[in-house]
Design an enzyme around this catalytic site. Structure first.
Site, PDB file in Angstrom:
ATOM      1  CG  ASP A 155      -1.540  -1.213   1.609  1.00  0.00           C
ATOM      2  OD1 ASP A 155      -1.434  -2.184   0.860  1.00  0.00           O
ATOM      3  OD2 ASP A 155      -2.166  -1.249   2.672  1.00  0.00           O
ATOM      4  CG  ASP A 171      -5.226  -0.102   6.952  1.00  0.00           C
ATOM      5  OD1 ASP A 171      -4.115  -0.347   7.462  1.00  0.00           O
ATOM      6  OD2 ASP A 171      -5.851  -0.926   6.272  1.00  0.00           O
TER       7      ASP A 171
HETATM    8  C1  FRU Z   1      -3.756  -3.743   2.776  1.00  0.00           C
HETATM    9  C2  FRU Z   1      -3.119  -4.073   4.126  1.00  0.00           C
HETATM   10  C3  FRU Z   1      -3.535  -3.072   5.192  1.00  0.00           C
HETATM   11  C4  FRU Z   1      -2.422  -3.199   6.187  1.00  0.00           C
HETATM   12  C5  FRU Z   1      -1.218  -3.432   5.314  1.00  0.00           C
HETATM   13  C6  FRU Z   1      -0.194  -4.355   5.884  1.00  0.00           C
HETATM   14  O1  FRU Z   1      -3.031  -4.266   1.710  1.00  0.00           O
HETATM   15  O2  FRU Z   1      -3.447  -5.398   4.526  1.00  0.00           O
HETATM   16  O3  FRU Z   1      -4.810  -3.277   5.718  1.00  0.00           O
HETATM   17  O4  FRU Z   1      -2.279  -2.058   6.970  1.00  0.00           O
HETATM   18  O5  FRU Z   1      -1.707  -3.961   4.096  1.00  0.00           O
HETATM   19  O6  FRU Z   1       0.925  -4.418   5.083  1.00  0.00           O
END
Ligand code: FRU
Length: 449
Positions: free
Chosen positions: A22, A158
Site C-alpha cells: 500500500d 489503516d
Molecule cells: C492492505 C493491508 C492493510 C495493512 C497493510 C499491511 O493491503 O493489509 O490493511 O495495513 O496492508 O501491510
C-alpha cells in the site's frame, strides 16, 4: 529521469528492491510530493512492515529516501502498517497501525502465527518530512480494541486522517460479528481531535455483505459529493478473482459528526483489472483530489528483485453522479512524441490513444484489448506469470464508440476508458514484441519526448 533503470517501470514507483504494498502518507508537503509505502526491505515477500519513502516534484520522477518508519516500540515491535499524513503547524504528522505479534511460527518471525496480533494506532511527528526519530517522536494514540461489539482486536487498522473546521478526524477499518456462526461485517470507526494528538471515538458505520474486514478506508468530498473508498477482504469468493478488491461509491456523510449512510449497491470496483488495491487519496499542488493504489503482484518478473508497484496517479472527480478516475495531467502531458506503429519499442513507456468501434482489436506484444458487443475486454492470458489472478476483465455494455488511452510501462498496462469512466489495470510480463491494431477508426501512439 531518476528511477530510470531500464528493467523497471519508469512511471510506476516500485521499491528499490524487495516487497512493497500500500501507498501510505501521501501528501504534498513543503513543496514536495511524499509517498510512503508498506515495505519489507529484506526479501520479495510480505513480512515485518516498514514505511519506505520516496519524494517527487511532479509525481513523475521519484527519488528514494531512507526508510521512514520501522519498529522501535513494544506496541509496533512487529510492524508499522498502513496509514496517512497531515501537516499541522508546519510539522508532518504520520499516523499508522502499530502491530505486536502475540506469537510467530518458529521458522519465520516476520509473520504472525495464525494471523493473530495486537493492532493499535500510533503516530510520529517530523519537523521536515525527511527526519523521523523512531525512538523519541512516536506515540500510541488509540490502544487495541478490547470491546468485541466495537471492533476487532487484531483487525482494526489503516488510519486515514483529515482536517475539517478546526478539528481533525480519523477513519479506521474494522470488522465485527454478533455470534460465532455469523460471517463478519465490515465496519468504520471514526475518531476526532482538537490537536491531532489526543483522540476520542465519536461514531461508526457497519454494513453486512460488502466483503468483511474493510482495509484502508478513505473518505473525502469532491465536486460536492462524498466519496468513500474501501478495500474489503473477501469481496469476491468465486474462486476465480482475487478475494480482496478496492471499491468506491458516493455516500451520505455528515462531516462534523461522521454520520455515514450507504448501501452495497452504491459501490463498484475502482479498477476492473482487479490488481489495484488499497488506494489512498490526497490533494495535489493544484488542489485536485488524486488517488494512487498499489498494483499487486505475487511473483517477481523473471530475474527481478522487486515486487509490487504503485499505480499512476489518478484524478478523482464526480460528474453526473458518477465517479471518474482519469490519469493525472502530469503523466498524460509527457506523451507528446507521436511514433509510427512499426517502430515501437515496448520496453519504453508508451501511450496509445484510440477510438474503438465494434470488432476493434489491439494486440500489445500479447496483451489483447478488444471491443465486441459494446464491451471492452483486456486479456493477459498470453503474457502473465502471476499466480491465481483473473486473466481477463471486461467492462459492462458501453456506448458505440469508446475512446481509450492505454499506458504501457514495463510490466503494467493501464487502460483508461472514456476519459476515466472506467479504468482497467493489469500486471503483465514485461512486453517486448510488436504492436498490432485492427478495425480502429483512429489510432495513435506516443512516447515521452
Ligand atoms: C492492505 C493491508 C492493510 C495493512 C497493510 C499491511 O493491503 O493489509 O490493511 O495495513 O496492508 O501491510
Amino acid at each position: 529521469m531518476k528511477n530510470k533503470a531500464i528493467n523497471k517501470p519508469k512511471l510506476h514507483l516500485t521499491g528499490k528492491r524487495n516487497w512493497i504494498n500500500d501507498p501510505n502518507g501521501l501528501i504534498y508537503y513543503k513543496e514536495k510530493y511524499h509517498m510512503f509505502y508498506q515495505h519489507f526491505p529484506y526479501a520479495p515477500q510480505w513480512g515485518t512492515m516498514h514505511w519506505g519513502h520516496a519524494i517527487s516534484d511532479d509525481m513523475v520522477n521519484w527519488t528514494y529516501e531512507p526508510i521512514a518508519l520501522f519498529p522501535t516500540k513494544l506496541y509496533d515491535r512487529n510492524g508499522c502498517f498502513s496509514g496517512s499524513a497531515i501537516e499541522v503547524n508546519g510539522d508532518l504528522y504520520l499516523y499508522y497501525t502499530s502491530v505486536k505479534y502475540l506469537d510467530t511460527p518458529e521458522d519465520n518471525i516476520t509473520v504472525p502465527k495464525d494471523d493473530v496480533f495486537e493492532a493499535s494506532q500510533a503516530m510520529i511527528i517530523s519537523k521536515d518530512g525527511f527526519n523521523f526519530d523512531n525512538f523519541n517522536d512516536k506515540s500510541l494514540i488509540i490502544p487495541a480494541i478490547e470491546d468485541k461489539d466495537l471492533g476487532h482486536y487484531t483487525h482494526t487498522r489503516d488510519p486515514k486522517v483529515w482536517e475539517y473546521k478546526d478539528n481533525y478526524y480519523i477513519i479506521l477499518g474494522t470488522k465485527v460479528k454478533k455470534d460465532d456462526n455469523e460471517k463478519y461485517t465490515g465496519k468504520l470507526l471514526y475518531y476526532k481531535s482538537k490537536d491531532a494528538k489526543k483522540w476520542e471515538y465519536i461514531n461508526s458505520f457497519e454494513l453486512h455483505g460488502l466483503g468483511d474486514m474493510w482495509e484502508c478506508p478513505d473518505i473525502f468530498s469532491v465536486d460536492g459529493k462524498y466519496v468513500l473508498t474501501l478495500s474489503p477482504e473477501n469481496y469476491y469468493t468465486d474462486g476465480i478473482n482475487p478475494t480482496n478488491n478496492a471499491v468506491f461509491g458516493i455516500v451520505d456523510f455528515e462531516e462534523e459528526t461522521c454520520n455515514t449512510k450507504f448501501k452495497k449497491d452504491d459501490f463498484r470496483v475502482v479498477d476492473l483489472g482487479l490488481d489495484y488495491y488499497a488506494p489512498q487519496s490526497f490533494i495535489d499542488k493544484e488542489g485536485r483530489r488524486v488517488q494512487i493504489g498499489w498494483i499487486r503482484m505475487n511473483k517477481p518478473f523473471e530475474n527481478h528483485t522487486w515486487l509490487g508497484m504503485m499505480s499512476l496517479p489518478r484524478v478523482v472527480e464526480v460528474k453526473n453522479g458518477q465517479i471518474i478516475t482519469n490519469v493525472h495531467p502530469n503523466i498524460s502531458s509527457l506523451f507528446t512524441k507521436e511514433v509510427d506503429i512499426d517502430h515501437i519499442d515496448l520496453k519504453n513507456s508508451i501511450c496509445i490513444k484510440a477510438t474503438l468501434k465494434n470488432n476493434s482489436k489491439i494486440n500489445i506484444g500479447g496483451y489483447e484489448i478488444s471491443f465486441e458487443n459494446n464491451t471492452i475486454t483486456g486479456d493477459r492470458a498470453k503474457v502473465c506469470n502471476q499466480e491465481n489472478v483473473a486473466l481477463k476483465s471486461s467492462t459492462k455494455v458501453l456506448e458505440d464508440n469508446c475512446y481509450i488511452e492505454v499506458y504501457i510501462d514495463y510490466g503494467v498496462v493501464e487502460v483508461y476508458i472514456n476519459n476515466g469512466q472506467y479504468v482497467m489495470s493489469h500486471i503483465v510480463n514485461p512486453l517486448e514484441s510488436k504492436l498490432e491494431a485492427s478495425n480502429l477508426s483512429d489510432f495513435k501512439v506516443y512516447t515521452i519526448n
